[in-house]
Write a protein that holds these residues in place. Structure first.
Motif, PDB file in Angstrom:
ATOM      1  N   SER A 172      35.012   0.539   4.771  1.00 36.48           N
ATOM      2  CA  SER A 172      34.631   1.881   4.300  1.00 36.48           C
ATOM      3  C   SER A 172      34.106   2.749   5.439  1.00 36.48           C
ATOM      4  CB  SER A 172      33.563   1.761   3.198  1.00 36.48           C
ATOM      5  OG  SER A 172      32.320   1.325   3.722  1.00 36.48           O
ATOM      6  N   THR A 173      33.766   2.150   6.557  1.00 37.27           N
ATOM      7  CA  THR A 173      33.266   2.905   7.716  1.00 37.27           C
ATOM      8  C   THR A 173      34.242   2.813   8.892  1.00 37.27           C
ATOM      9  OG1 THR A 173      31.998   0.993   8.510  1.00 37.27           O
ATOM     10  CG2 THR A 173      30.886   2.519   7.021  1.00 37.27           C
ATOM     11  N   SER A 174      35.497   2.553   8.619  1.00 33.59           N
ATOM     12  CA  SER A 174      36.511   2.397   9.659  1.00 33.59           C
ATOM     13  C   SER A 174      36.550   3.621  10.573  1.00 33.59           C
ATOM     14  CB  SER A 174      37.886   2.202   9.028  1.00 33.59           C
ATOM     15  OG  SER A 174      38.910   2.323  10.013  1.00 33.59           O
ATOM     16  N   PRO A 175      36.673   3.406  11.894  1.00 37.85           N
ATOM     17  CA  PRO A 175      36.761   4.544  12.827  1.00 37.85           C
ATOM     18  C   PRO A 175      38.112   5.254  12.774  1.00 37.85           C
ATOM     19  CG  PRO A 175      37.002   2.472  14.020  1.00 37.85           C
ATOM     20  CD  PRO A 175      36.645   2.117  12.601  1.00 37.85           C
ATOM     21  N   LEU A 176      39.112   4.651  12.129  1.00 44.55           N
ATOM     22  CA  LEU A 176      40.426   5.276  12.030  1.00 44.55           C
ATOM     23  C   LEU A 176      40.453   6.332  10.925  1.00 44.55           C
ATOM     24  CD1 LEU A 176      41.190   2.902  13.829  1.00 44.55           C
ATOM     25  CD2 LEU A 176      43.362   2.792  12.622  1.00 44.55           C
ATOM     26  N   PRO A 205      24.147  -1.992  17.363  1.00 44.70           N
ATOM     27  CA  PRO A 205      24.463  -0.636  17.840  1.00 44.70           C
ATOM     28  C   PRO A 205      25.641  -0.649  18.812  1.00 44.70           C
ATOM     29  CG  PRO A 205      22.114  -1.136  18.048  1.00 44.70           C
ATOM     30  CD  PRO A 205      22.793  -2.429  17.712  1.00 44.70           C
ATOM     31  N   ASN A 206      26.316   0.475  18.917  1.00 42.77           N
ATOM     32  CA  ASN A 206      27.410   0.642  19.881  1.00 42.77           C
ATOM     33  C   ASN A 206      28.520  -0.394  19.662  1.00 42.77           C
ATOM     34  OD1 ASN A 206      28.341   2.392  21.831  1.00 42.77           O
ATOM     35  ND2 ASN A 206      27.548   1.195  23.543  1.00 42.77           N
ATOM     36  N   THR A 207      28.831  -0.650  18.400  1.00 46.08           N
ATOM     37  CA  THR A 207      29.880  -1.592  18.038  1.00 46.08           C
ATOM     38  C   THR A 207      30.978  -0.878  17.256  1.00 46.08           C
ATOM     39  OG1 THR A 207      28.438  -3.536  17.990  1.00 46.08           O
ATOM     40  CG2 THR A 207      30.410  -3.628  16.634  1.00 46.08           C
ATOM     41  N   ILE A 208      32.222  -1.122  17.634  1.00 51.51           N
ATOM     42  CA  ILE A 208      33.383  -0.587  16.924  1.00 51.51           C
ATOM     43  C   ILE A 208      34.123  -1.779  16.314  1.00 51.51           C
ATOM     44  CG2 ILE A 208      35.400   0.911  17.085  1.00 51.51           C
ATOM     45  CD1 ILE A 208      34.473   1.496  20.003  1.00 51.51           C
ATOM     46  N   LEU A 209      34.418  -1.714  15.032  1.00 49.03           N
ATOM     47  CA  LEU A 209      35.113  -2.813  14.369  1.00 49.03           C
ATOM     48  C   LEU A 209      36.434  -2.316  13.776  1.00 49.03           C
ATOM     49  CD1 LEU A 209      32.098  -4.508  12.540  1.00 49.03           C
ATOM     50  CD2 LEU A 209      33.307  -5.352  14.573  1.00 49.03           C
ATOM     51  N   PHE A 210      37.516  -3.015  14.114  1.00 48.91           N
ATOM     52  CA  PHE A 210      38.831  -2.719  13.573  1.00 48.91           C
ATOM     53  C   PHE A 210      39.302  -3.883  12.708  1.00 48.91           C
ATOM     54  CE2 PHE A 210      38.716  -0.540  17.726  1.00 48.91           C
ATOM     55  CZ  PHE A 210      38.960   0.772  17.325  1.00 48.91           C
ATOM     56  N   ASP A 250      24.543  -0.045  28.135  1.00 45.46           N
ATOM     57  CA  ASP A 250      24.830  -1.111  29.091  1.00 45.46           C
ATOM     58  C   ASP A 250      25.922  -2.038  28.573  1.00 45.46           C
ATOM     59  OD1 ASP A 250      22.644  -1.321  31.456  1.00 45.46           O
ATOM     60  OD2 ASP A 250      21.800  -0.389  29.664  1.00 45.46           O
ATOM     61  N   ALA A 251      26.135  -2.022  27.274  1.00 43.13           N
ATOM     62  CA  ALA A 251      27.157  -2.878  26.685  1.00 43.13           C
ATOM     63  C   ALA A 251      27.733  -2.198  25.450  1.00 43.13           C
ATOM     64  CB  ALA A 251      26.567  -4.239  26.309  1.00 43.13           C
ATOM     65  N   ILE A 252      28.970  -2.552  25.135  1.00 41.83           N
ATOM     66  CA  ILE A 252      29.620  -2.086  23.920  1.00 41.83           C
ATOM     67  C   ILE A 252      30.423  -3.238  23.341  1.00 41.83           C
ATOM     68  CG2 ILE A 252      31.647  -1.224  25.178  1.00 41.83           C
ATOM     69  CD1 ILE A 252      31.812   1.029  23.059  1.00 41.83           C
ATOM     70  N   CYS A 253      30.493  -3.300  22.034  1.00 43.77           N
ATOM     71  CA  CYS A 253      31.278  -4.337  21.377  1.00 43.77           C
ATOM     72  C   CYS A 253      32.482  -3.691  20.699  1.00 43.77           C
ATOM     73  CB  CYS A 253      30.443  -5.087  20.341  1.00 43.77           C
ATOM     74  SG  CYS A 253      31.403  -6.261  19.343  1.00 43.77           S
ATOM     75  N   VAL A 254      33.672  -4.186  21.025  1.00 47.14           N
ATOM     76  CA  VAL A 254      34.896  -3.810  20.319  1.00 47.14           C
ATOM     77  C   VAL A 254      35.353  -5.057  19.576  1.00 47.14           C
ATOM     78  CG1 VAL A 254      37.257  -2.978  20.502  1.00 47.14           C
ATOM     79  CG2 VAL A 254      35.513  -2.131  22.093  1.00 47.14           C
ATOM     80  N   GLY A 255      35.268  -5.013  18.254  1.00 50.02           N
ATOM     81  CA  GLY A 255      35.521  -6.219  17.475  1.00 50.02           C
ATOM     82  C   GLY A 255      36.644  -6.073  16.471  1.00 50.02           C
ATOM     83  N   LEU A 306      43.684   1.983  20.219  1.00 49.33           N
ATOM     84  CA  LEU A 306      43.502   2.103  21.661  1.00 49.33           C
ATOM     85  C   LEU A 306      42.938   3.467  22.048  1.00 49.33           C
ATOM     86  CD1 LEU A 306      46.711   0.329  23.027  1.00 49.33           C
ATOM     87  CD2 LEU A 306      44.416  -0.622  22.681  1.00 49.33           C
ATOM     88  N   GLU A 307      43.336   4.510  21.337  1.00 51.71           N
ATOM     89  CA  GLU A 307      42.775   5.838  21.587  1.00 51.71           C
ATOM     90  C   GLU A 307      41.268   5.828  21.371  1.00 51.71           C
ATOM     91  OE1 GLU A 307      44.640   8.788  19.208  1.00 51.71           O
ATOM     92  OE2 GLU A 307      46.623   8.535  20.094  1.00 51.71           O
ATOM     93  N   ILE A 308      40.850   5.192  20.296  1.00 53.77           N
ATOM     94  CA  ILE A 308      39.418   5.140  19.976  1.00 53.77           C
ATOM     95  C   ILE A 308      38.677   4.273  20.990  1.00 53.77           C
ATOM     96  CG2 ILE A 308      37.746   4.343  18.263  1.00 53.77           C
ATOM     97  CD1 ILE A 308      39.871   5.095  16.125  1.00 53.77           C
ATOM     98  N   ILE A 309      39.269   3.144  21.346  1.00 50.26           N
ATOM     99  CA  ILE A 309      38.650   2.269  22.349  1.00 50.26           C
ATOM    100  C   ILE A 309      38.489   3.011  23.668  1.00 50.26           C
ATOM    101  CG2 ILE A 309      38.978   0.191  23.750  1.00 50.26           C
ATOM    102  CD1 ILE A 309      40.408  -1.033  21.284  1.00 50.26           C
TER     103      ILE A 309
END
Length: 266
Positions: free
Chosen positions: A262-266, A177-182, A116-121, A195-198
């Motif tokens: 250390s857990t970067s999505p890139l 949960p469901n959080t992406i941090l850059f 229902d929600a996602i965090c892009v931080g 932006l590709e990952i987002i």
């Protein structure tokens, strides 16, 4: 809010209203990230004004400084709206004068787990956050704006309390949960990959976000609150003694940044 879904976030777009929390440590390019995400959200509306009115009807504002205080009411309003994604920007989860509320946090996490929600931080090295706070304060003083708390920041020591608070909220979001941090460096120097990952995680249009980025990047004045876009400023702008002192002050915050990197999505 009832009827939580088990599908991915991107599968839910078009089915129901979904929330994108554009979170960021202050001075970490969070406004820049929000500007790009927002452009893909309002593309689902006939006009930008229509989208802003839609968001204002739900949030009553363009940002939400204290998500915990109005949690149930917020998601209740969203669930009653047409099925369109909505984004809002925040630097916080809890306000400065509050202690974390276990009940609110307990209610909040399932909304992220369910899609229902996602965090892009975004986040940044605390030593660079301090320097950017000083820049912001100086700019506002020159402009005659004395209402901003950053105008009272004249030295690194003046920025410490505000910076530490930012990382209290980062610690909370890093566990959501469901959080992406850059990192600041990733968002400003490897923007299209972010932006590709987002796009992959949210279902928002990569092409629209990239087009927005291409357009605003031609003139940095078009980027909200854009500063210098320089990584690891503290190495060049602080003395060895100042770096030693600030490393002791921010030891926990620096460790948190290292862990998240250390857990970067890139």
């Amino acid at each position: 809010m009832t009827g939580l879904h088990n599908g991915t976030f991107s599968e839910l777009i078009g089915e129901k209203s979904v929330i994108i929390v554009s979170y960021g440590v202050a001075k970490s390019s969070s406004s820049y990230a929000f500007q790009l995400i927002d452009s893909a959200c309002y593309n689902n509306f006939d006009t930008v004004l229509q989208y802003k009115e839609y968001r204002r009807d739900i949030l009553k504002t363009n940002s939400l400084d204290d998500m915990a205080s109005d949690l149930n009411s917020l998601f209740s309003r969203v669930s009653k709206q047409p099925a369109k994604p909505i984004a809002f920007k925040t630097h916080e989860f809890f306000k400065v004068d509050q202690k974390p509320l276990p009940r609110a946090a307990k209610e909040f996490r399932p909304l992220f787990r369910s899609g229902d929600a996602i965090c892009v931080g975004t986040y940044r090295d605390p030593r660079d956050v301090c320097l950017s706070f000083l820049d912001h304060g100086e700019r506002d003083r020159r402009a005659g704006n004395t209402s901003n708390h950053m105008t009272k920041m004249f030295s690194i020591s003046d920025t410490i309390a505000a910076t530490k608070w930012q990382f209290r909220n980062l610690r909370f979001w890093s566990k959501m949960p469901n959080t992406i941090l850059f990192s600041y460096e990733e968002m400003t120097q490897n923007t299209n990959k972010c932006l590709e990952i987002i796009s992959d995680k949210t279902g928002l249009s990569y092409d629209i976000m990239k087009k927005t980025n291409d357009t605003i990047s031609k003139d940095k004045n078009n980027i909200w609150q854009y500063n210098k876009g320089i990584a690891n400023r503290y190495n060049n702008e602080l003395s060895s003694e100042e770096i030693d002192n600030i490393n002791k002050v921010f030891s926990k915050q620096i460790d948190l940044v290292k862990l998240i990197r250390s857990t970067s999505p890139l």
